[in-house]
Design an enzyme around this catalytic site. Sequence first.
Site, PDB file in Angstrom:
ATOM      1  NE  ARG A  89      -3.423   2.487   2.429  1.00 47.40           N
ATOM      2  CZ  ARG A  89      -4.254   2.878   3.376  1.00 47.40           C
ATOM      3  NH1 ARG A  89      -4.427   2.114   4.426  1.00 47.40           N
ATOM      4  NH2 ARG A  89      -4.900   4.002   3.278  1.00 47.40           N
ATOM      5  N   GLY A 210      -9.100   8.560   9.940  1.00 47.56           N
ATOM      6  CA  GLY A 210      -9.029   9.435   8.770  1.00 47.56           C
ATOM      7  C   GLY A 210     -10.310   9.224   7.991  1.00 47.56           C
ATOM      8  NE  ARG A 239      -4.910  13.484   8.867  1.00 49.34           N
ATOM      9  CZ  ARG A 239      -5.103  12.278   8.333  1.00 49.34           C
ATOM     10  NH1 ARG A 239      -6.255  11.986   7.758  1.00 49.34           N
ATOM     11  NH2 ARG A 239      -4.142  11.387   8.362  1.00 49.34           N
ATOM     12  N   GLY A 329     -13.826   2.243  10.101  1.00 50.42           N
ATOM     13  CA  GLY A 329     -14.109   2.079  11.536  1.00 50.42           C
ATOM     14  C   GLY A 329     -15.432   2.668  12.014  1.00 50.42           C
ATOM     15  CG  ASN A 333     -17.433  -0.873  14.034  1.00 51.63           C
ATOM     16  OD1 ASN A 333     -17.874  -2.006  14.184  1.00 51.63           O
ATOM     17  ND2 ASN A 333     -16.262  -0.627  13.499  1.00 51.63           N
ATOM     18  CD  GLU A 382      -7.959   0.686   2.861  1.00 50.03           C
ATOM     19  OE1 GLU A 382      -7.569   1.804   2.530  1.00 50.03           O
ATOM     20  OE2 GLU A 382      -8.097   0.347   4.054  1.00 50.03           O
TER      21      GLU A 382
END
Length: 394
Positions: A89, A210, A239, A329, A333, A382
């Site tokens: 990746r 993210g 962020r 995530g 969930n 992924e």
Amino acid sequence: MIKIMAVNAGSSSLKFQLLEMPEEKLITSGIVERIGLKHSVFTIKLNGEKKEETLDIPNHGVAVNILLNKLIELKIIASYDEISGVGHRVVHGGSEISKSIVLNEKEIEYLESIVDLAPLHLGPNLIGIKAFKVILPNVKHVGVFDTAFHHTMPEESFLYAVPWDWYEKFQVRKYGFHGTSHKYVSDRCAEIMRKKPEEINVIVCHIGNGASICAVKQGRSVDTSMGFTPLDGIPMGTRSGSIDPAVVEFMMNKKNKKVKEITNLLNKQSGYIGLSGLSSDSRDLVEASKNGNHRAQLAIDVQAKRIADYIASYYVYMGGADAIIFTAGIGENAKSTRSNIIERVSILGAKIDEERNDCRGVERLISTDDSKLKVYLIPTNEEVMIARDTLSLL
Ligand code: ADP
């Protein structure tokens, strides 16, 4: 039987999955953490059982050696030769790489030339690639890029309205990230809907620590919320997402700080943690908001509003959409966050079915039967995408 290793190397960690292809069967997975620090931790999962070891692992090369020897020790492979390919990746492919590629010297040199586009991630990715190439020199190493899927964005989506030479000379433009995930779940959605990717438009909400939103029109990314860096777009765990760029200079003056320090605060002390003052973890915020914590609720709502804004904007941009997809995530969930977002876009004809939505981490339609715009929960994968692309390049 073909065994492919999917690798995700960070600055102090190395995640891996060994998959049997083309069956896409997971053989084993694990993570090496705290590389370069004392008491590194090596964890491997096999047949549902987790084994953990604390060791001193000074660098990525040692981590790769330990990992491969462990596979032999546990009789997962008999020799290194059993690994047919390694898919890495890679966070950034710059403006040139638009698909997965075999990583030879020339490609690695190119990646080294663009390290400053994503120094925190691309540097460690390259260290991981090189470490694996030294130990497995005879297999193909394939780079799978977070930015590649977004190469289909038109100029009007990826250009910033800034002086032209910023783009021409310095490649300042929107790149977008999480591309592998956006592609995986949007392709999967087409399969679930029994359509070809070219026959549907979907809006993907990849919401983890993210987070980014992507407009996928007929199988191709036409816009996404992250930009030149992953700092842009919606507020995330730590962020800020997009803010007025003038705030940077203003806060530098107020706090007597350098640009780097402000950028660091926008990356690490903003989003959920900045607004709530409590945590960057969505579980903590969901819990605290249930107990009446106003700022925890605000952190969730500010993010949910911004996500709804993107959904509406992409719906219009694509001339309508067939489905909204939640993944990663939080998307997989946090049921309350999903309903919070969908309620805000009910005008577009999306209606959540609370019974169907009462689930975690499963592939499922979570909108009502009469919902005009379908809503799906699709767990991302992924690693499978990485293994698929690696297999196709072997
Ligand atoms: P990343 O890959 O970007 O680091 P993940 O996709 O692993 O992030 O997502 C991490 C986020 O998912 C965290 O904020 C975590 O709290 C959230 N999450 C995991 N499980 C739950 C849950 N049961 N309820 C709410 N949020 C959850």
